[in-house]
Design a protein around this motif. Sequence first.
Motif, PDB file in Angstrom:
ATOM      1  N   UNK A  73      -4.604  13.994  -1.762  1.00 35.98           N
ATOM      2  CA  UNK A  73      -4.206  12.592  -1.847  1.00 35.98           C
ATOM      3  C   UNK A  73      -3.269  12.340  -3.032  1.00 35.98           C
ATOM      4  N   UNK A  74      -2.677  13.405  -3.550  1.00 34.27           N
ATOM      5  CA  UNK A  74      -1.841  13.254  -4.739  1.00 34.27           C
ATOM      6  C   UNK A  74      -0.589  12.418  -4.496  1.00 34.27           C
ATOM      7  N   UNK A  75      -0.002  12.551  -3.311  1.00 36.69           N
ATOM      8  CA  UNK A  75       1.222  11.778  -3.077  1.00 36.69           C
ATOM      9  C   UNK A  75       0.941  10.279  -3.029  1.00 36.69           C
ATOM     10  N   UNK A  76      -0.265   9.890  -2.608  1.00 34.49           N
ATOM     11  CA  UNK A  76      -0.625   8.471  -2.646  1.00 34.49           C
ATOM     12  C   UNK A  76      -0.654   7.981  -4.087  1.00 34.49           C
ATOM     13  N   UNK A 151       9.885   1.352   0.431  1.00 37.36           N
ATOM     14  CA  UNK A 151       9.635   2.342   1.474  1.00 37.36           C
ATOM     15  C   UNK A 151      10.722   3.414   1.474  1.00 37.36           C
ATOM     16  N   UNK A 152      11.964   2.993   1.265  1.00 35.53           N
ATOM     17  CA  UNK A 152      13.074   3.953   1.202  1.00 35.53           C
ATOM     18  C   UNK A 152      12.894   4.885   0.011  1.00 35.53           C
ATOM     19  N   UNK A 153      12.513   4.324  -1.132  1.00 39.46           N
ATOM     20  CA  UNK A 153      12.315   5.146  -2.326  1.00 39.46           C
ATOM     21  C   UNK A 153      11.138   6.096  -2.155  1.00 39.46           C
ATOM     22  N   UNK A 190       2.380  13.373   9.380  1.00 40.15           N
ATOM     23  CA  UNK A 190       1.663  12.153   9.755  1.00 40.15           C
ATOM     24  C   UNK A 190       0.761  11.645   8.627  1.00 40.15           C
ATOM     25  N   UNK A 191      -0.037  12.510   7.960  1.00 37.66           N
ATOM     26  CA  UNK A 191      -0.825  12.027   6.820  1.00 37.66           C
ATOM     27  C   UNK A 191       0.013  11.369   5.737  1.00 37.66           C
ATOM     28  N   UNK A 192       1.216  11.896   5.494  1.00 38.88           N
ATOM     29  CA  UNK A 192       2.084  11.290   4.480  1.00 38.88           C
ATOM     30  C   UNK A 192       2.548   9.906   4.918  1.00 38.88           C
ATOM     31  N   UNK A 193       2.773   9.739   6.210  1.00 33.91           N
ATOM     32  CA  UNK A 193       3.153   8.422   6.726  1.00 33.91           C
ATOM     33  C   UNK A 193       2.027   7.421   6.516  1.00 33.91           C
ATOM     34  N   UNK A 196       1.865   6.606   2.809  1.00 33.36           N
ATOM     35  CA  UNK A 196       2.967   5.724   2.442  1.00 33.36           C
ATOM     36  C   UNK A 196       2.668   4.291   2.871  1.00 33.36           C
ATOM     37  N   UNK A 197       2.088   4.134   4.049  1.00 34.46           N
ATOM     38  CA  UNK A 197       1.719   2.802   4.527  1.00 34.46           C
ATOM     39  C   UNK A 197       0.691   2.161   3.598  1.00 34.46           C
ATOM     40  N   UNK A 198      -0.298   2.949   3.178  1.00 37.46           N
ATOM     41  CA  UNK A 198      -1.311   2.441   2.239  1.00 37.46           C
ATOM     42  C   UNK A 198      -0.669   2.024   0.921  1.00 37.46           C
ATOM     43  N   UNK A 199       0.278   2.825   0.443  1.00 39.19           N
ATOM     44  CA  UNK A 199       0.959   2.509  -0.812  1.00 39.19           C
ATOM     45  C   UNK A 199       1.763   1.220  -0.696  1.00 39.19           C
ATOM     46  N   UNK A 200       2.398   1.003   0.459  1.00 37.79           N
ATOM     47  CA  UNK A 200       3.171  -0.225   0.663  1.00 37.79           C
ATOM     48  C   UNK A 200       2.258  -1.444   0.727  1.00 37.79           C
TER      49      UNK A 200
END
Length: 208
Positions: A73-76, A151-153, A190-193, A196-200
Amino acid sequence: FISFIPGIDARSCFDVSLKEEEGMIMKKLYGEIWEIEKTENLTLRITKILSFALLLGISAKIKIPFTPVPFTFQTLVIFVMLFLLREDSFFSVATYLVMGALGIPLFAFGGGLTYFFSPTGGYLMGFLLAALVIGHAFTFGDVVDNGFAAAVLFTIALTIIYGSGILWLVFVYHLTFEKALIVGFLPFAFPELVKMTCALIIFKAIKR
């Protein structure tokens, strides 16, 4: 004595002297307040940097090791760090990497300098590069309040992270580019998507 000098009002001289003294006191007081604020801001800044460095370590332990590069979960944490710490994201990631290199078990499978030569070494360097580039991009006001731009960043950050990781697998572990994509990116797409949605969602909640 001053009152006996022609053309000089003793009361006006006293008032001027009093105002100068008050000015010096206020200047000193404001200076002390400014120093206190600088100290408090620096303390808060360091606390945030260290906190996110530790969060990176904790999120590394939440892993699913189904490929040579484990899912974590590091990218989150990276996403959230980028818009909260902005340019300080670089220092937080650097602190995390230094602590891990010194042997503190903050990486997915432990710690130590040799970990940087493992299959995940390229991704770790990608974290640092993404924090440097995208963290700085978040300092621009138009981006901070714009969900689409965020989201772009985030997407660019992922490109940097996974690009570094895939190149590492190709040039250090001598995988073909196709094989590196299969083991180093496609299982995580897909997990990264989702992350990313959670981060947004977090981003928009904080900006309300």
